[in-house]
Motif scaffolding. Structure first.
Motif, mmCIF file in Angstrom:
data_model
loop_
_atom_site.group_PDB
_atom_site.id
_atom_site.type_symbol
_atom_site.label_atom_id
_atom_site.label_comp_id
_atom_site.label_asym_id
_atom_site.label_seq_id
_atom_site.Cartn_x
_atom_site.Cartn_y
_atom_site.Cartn_z
ATOM 1 N N LEU A 3 -5.086 3.654 9.240
ATOM 2 C CA LEU A 3 -3.656 3.194 9.359
ATOM 3 C C LEU A 3 -3.069 4.093 8.103
ATOM 4 O O LEU A 3 -2.027 4.720 8.410
ATOM 5 N N GLY A 4 -3.623 3.916 6.952
ATOM 6 C CA GLY A 4 -2.905 4.369 5.826
ATOM 7 C C GLY A 4 -3.719 4.592 4.832
ATOM 8 O O GLY A 4 -4.687 4.129 4.641
ATOM 9 N N LEU A 5 -3.266 5.143 3.578
ATOM 10 C CA LEU A 5 -3.815 5.052 2.285
ATOM 11 C C LEU A 5 -2.994 4.809 1.262
ATOM 12 O O LEU A 5 -1.836 4.716 1.050
ATOM 13 N N VAL A 6 -3.653 3.890 0.448
ATOM 14 C CA VAL A 6 -3.024 2.822 -0.702
ATOM 15 C C VAL A 6 -2.181 3.773 -1.562
ATOM 16 O O VAL A 6 -3.050 4.765 -2.414
ATOM 17 N N THR A 7 -1.063 3.711 -2.004
ATOM 18 C CA THR A 7 -0.230 4.517 -2.912
ATOM 19 C C THR A 7 -0.199 3.834 -4.173
ATOM 20 O O THR A 7 0.116 4.338 -5.242
ATOM 21 N N ALA A 8 -0.018 2.274 -4.155
ATOM 22 C CA ALA A 8 0.320 1.586 -5.280
ATOM 23 C C ALA A 8 -0.251 0.354 -5.232
ATOM 24 O O ALA A 8 -0.038 -0.472 -4.106
ATOM 25 N N VAL A 9 -0.729 -0.408 -6.431
ATOM 26 C CA VAL A 9 -1.183 -1.747 -6.253
ATOM 27 C C VAL A 9 -0.621 -2.286 -7.458
ATOM 28 O O VAL A 9 -0.652 -2.046 -8.585
ATOM 29 N N LYS A 10 0.008 -3.630 -7.268
ATOM 30 C CA LYS A 10 0.462 -4.455 -8.363
ATOM 31 C C LYS A 10 -0.008 -5.970 -8.187
ATOM 32 O O LYS A 10 -0.202 -6.385 -7.071
ATOM 33 N N THR A 11 -0.482 -6.515 -9.310
ATOM 34 C CA THR A 11 -0.818 -7.947 -9.326
ATOM 35 C C THR A 11 0.126 -8.655 -9.992
ATOM 36 O O THR A 11 -0.042 -8.350 -11.386
ATOM 37 N N ASP A 12 0.707 -9.586 -9.705
ATOM 38 C CA ASP A 12 1.749 -10.390 -10.167
ATOM 39 C C ASP A 12 0.964 -11.590 -11.190
ATOM 40 O O ASP A 12 -0.240 -11.967 -10.343
ATOM 41 N N GLN A 13 1.430 -12.028 -12.072
ATOM 42 C CA GLN A 13 0.624 -13.135 -12.896
ATOM 43 C C GLN A 13 0.434 -14.237 -12.081
ATOM 44 O O GLN A 13 -0.740 -14.908 -12.357
ATOM 45 N N PHE A 14 1.381 -14.667 -11.406
ATOM 46 C CA PHE A 14 1.338 -16.023 -10.925
ATOM 47 C C PHE A 14 1.423 -15.917 -9.298
ATOM 48 O O PHE A 14 1.248 -16.911 -8.785
ATOM 49 N N SER A 15 1.097 -14.669 -8.654
ATOM 50 C CA SER A 15 0.918 -14.639 -7.382
ATOM 51 C C SER A 15 -0.494 -14.674 -6.774
ATOM 52 O O SER A 15 -1.346 -14.174 -7.384
ATOM 53 N N LEU A 16 -0.527 -15.244 -5.618
ATOM 54 C CA LEU A 16 -1.948 -15.284 -5.118
ATOM 55 C C LEU A 16 -2.448 -14.138 -4.598
ATOM 56 O O LEU A 16 -3.804 -13.789 -4.390
ATOM 57 N N PHE A 17 -1.474 -13.395 -4.142
ATOM 58 C CA PHE A 17 -1.818 -12.081 -3.453
ATOM 59 C C PHE A 17 -1.423 -10.715 -4.275
ATOM 60 O O PHE A 17 -0.477 -10.772 -4.898
ATOM 61 N N GLN A 18 -1.939 -9.679 -4.042
ATOM 62 C CA GLN A 18 -1.598 -8.598 -4.692
ATOM 63 C C GLN A 18 -0.686 -7.709 -3.935
ATOM 64 O O GLN A 18 -0.470 -8.091 -2.637
ATOM 65 N N GLN A 19 0.260 -6.960 -4.316
ATOM 66 C CA GLN A 19 1.490 -6.157 -3.816
ATOM 67 C C GLN A 19 0.934 -4.812 -3.726
ATOM 68 O O GLN A 19 0.991 -4.222 -4.613
ATOM 69 N N VAL A 20 0.504 -4.650 -2.393
ATOM 70 C CA VAL A 20 0.053 -3.158 -1.927
ATOM 71 C C VAL A 20 1.080 -2.349 -1.154
ATOM 72 O O VAL A 20 1.403 -2.930 0.048
ATOM 73 N N THR A 21 1.243 -1.125 -1.499
ATOM 74 C CA THR A 21 1.767 -0.299 -0.605
ATOM 75 C C THR A 21 0.985 0.932 -0.282
ATOM 76 O O THR A 21 0.117 1.232 -0.922
ATOM 77 N N ALA A 22 1.317 1.122 1.034
ATOM 78 C CA ALA A 22 0.456 2.348 1.529
ATOM 79 C C ALA A 22 1.228 3.588 2.245
ATOM 80 O O ALA A 22 2.342 3.137 2.794
ATOM 81 N N GLN A 23 0.694 4.788 2.525
ATOM 82 C CA GLN A 23 1.604 5.723 3.115
ATOM 83 C C GLN A 23 0.510 5.949 4.169
ATOM 84 O O GLN A 23 -0.615 5.825 4.374
#
Lengths: 178, 272
Positions: free
Chosen positions: B233-253
């Motif tokens: 489906l896609g290739l990961v372009t950015a990964v962010k991990t918030d200090q208080f979030s349960l999940f990672q913020q991942v964007t993909a192309q």
């Protein structure tokens, strides 16, 4: 009835442009929405009954060619037509500049309504990530397309009755100024 | 005798000269490779004149042909231009066919790997709004398609059919905001749900301790029953991990270039 048929044919031509011609040359954010222009025009120039009918009809056409649920654009275009109808009695609708300003306002209102309806009813949270960055381009595209239509109309229509009418782009309804 | 010689002097001279030339010719036949002094002299003398004359004739002919006698040149030019245009058109058509052939070969190879029956279709329209991401394909219910059928390209998942007509179908692309596909990170098998962001994708519900890196490939997990397992489906372009979030913020192309999509395959069969 004639006006209704003219709007129907114009709507079909517009939707053909939007779905098959503009995508060949323009990215999604820069594609103008001629149907929205038609709805605003109908709201400003005709009776309330005509504005409502045209709003519903063109909304249904737009719904058939976008998204996946019938009703979203019927609601949005109906709102736009009614708002335009209400404003028509309070503004100088003879002014082309004002018409273009109303198109810009109509575009903003459409984006806000689509965003709210999709977020609340369809649980499509990420739609605002698509809609918000596209606002400047959408407003610009619709205003420029309106200007282009206005230029074509004034150039192609011979001087006289039609051209005088084109200065305001609008034919006033019976209720105008009432 | 003298009278006889005088009387036939002319004929005798002719005969003698004839014999002399025959002898000369006969002698020269044996000396083919040598140029005589006479020949050299004549050739040397004549060469400049020949050259000048040749140039003059050439110049005159050129002048006549290229600048004066142009009666049918215009017509020939028109005909050649027409032929040139036709050949160019044929060439472009051939190039287009070659490219289409390449794309279809890739598409077929991709679908062959799936081991499921698939139907080729062409993209004939796009969404009429700027926020929704759908396309229209030229196959519908008459071709055996049904709502929900997955649509793929040679590069990966395209979307699924959401509306169907007898001869056309509307496909919801994975980049649409209302699209959600269950995926796996191919390298680590971390699970998540891919949603559309218009031109890119976002991976939701990827746990913060999941190992996801830039460049990771997202593939369909097979959950949900729409898309077969393992489709890119896609290739990961950015990964962010918030200090208080349960999940990672991942964007993909997306792996598929939706701006140049012309042919797709609709998967119609079940797993074989």
């Amino acid at each position: 009835m004639t006006a209704f048929v003219v709007y129907l044919v114009s709507g079909l031509v517009s939707i053909f442009l939007q779905s098959s011609v503009f995508p060949l040359f323009l990215p999604p954010d820069l594609r103008p929405n001629p149907l929205l222009i038609l709805v605003v025009f109908a709201g400003l120039s005709g009776s309330t009954a005509r504005a409502v009918t045209v709003g519903v009809l063109l909304g249904a056409i737009q719904d058939s060619f976008s998204g996946h649920s019938l009703g979203l654009y019927i609601c949005v275009f109906l709102t736009l037509a009614i708002v335009a109808r209400l404003l028509a009695d309070k503004l100088n609708v003879e002014s082309p500049a004002l018409f273009m300003l109303l198109i810009a306002g109509g575009t903003l209102l459409q984006i806000v309504l689509v965003g709210i309806l999709l977020t609340i009813l369809a649980d499509t949270r990420t739609v605002f990530y698509i809609l918000l960055p596209s606002i400047p381009q959408q407003v610009l595209a619709n205003v420029l397309f309106t200007f282009f239509l206005f230029l074509c109309f004034t150039r192609l229509t011979p001087a006289g009755r039609g051209r005088r009418r084109a200065r305001g782009l609008l034919r006033l309804g019976k209720q105008h100024g009432a | 005798m003298r009278d006889l010689l005088r009387r036939y002097r002319f004929f005798l001279l002719v005969i003698i000269l004839f014999l002399a030339t025959v002898v000369l010719y006969s002698y020269n036949l044996r000396q083919k490779d040598t140029t005589t002094f006479f020949e050299r002299a004549v050739l040397s003398f004549a060469a400049p004149f020949q050259s000048a004359l040749d140039s003059l004739v050439d110049g005159t002919t050129d002048l006549w042909r290229n600048y004066l006698w142009l009666v049918d040149a215009r017509q020939q030019n028109e005909e050649l231009l027409q032929i040139n245009r036709e050949l160019h058109a044929q060439l472009r058509q051939t190039e287009e066919i070659v490219r289409e052939n390449d794309r279809l070969r890739k598409l077929l190879a991709f679908v062959d790997d799936l081991d499921r029956a698939a139907l080729p279709a062409q993209v004939i329209g796009e969404d009429a709004s700027n926020w929704s991401r759908t396309i229209v394909i030229n196959k519908g219910a008459r071709a055996g398609l049904r709502v929900g059928a997955p649509v793929v390209s040679a590069d990966g998942v395209v979307g699924r059919i959401i509306k169907i007509a007898p001869n056309s179908s509307r496909v919801l692309l994975i980049t649409d905001a209302s699209s959600a596909v269950a995926v796996l990170v191919q390298r680590t098998r971390t699970r998540g749900v891919v949603r559309g962001l218009g031109d890119s994708l976002t991976l939701e519900y990827a746990l913060r301790d999941g190992d996801i890196r830039e460049g990771d490939l997202l593939v369909s997990s097979g959950m949900g029953g729409v898309f077969p397992k393992g489709l890119p489906l896609g290739l990961v372009t950015a990964v962010k991990t918030d200090q208080f979030s349960l999940f990672q913020q991942v964007t993909a192309q997306t792996t598929t270039d939706f701006s140049h999509l012309e042919e797709v395959m609709v998967i119609v069969g079940d797993d074989q």
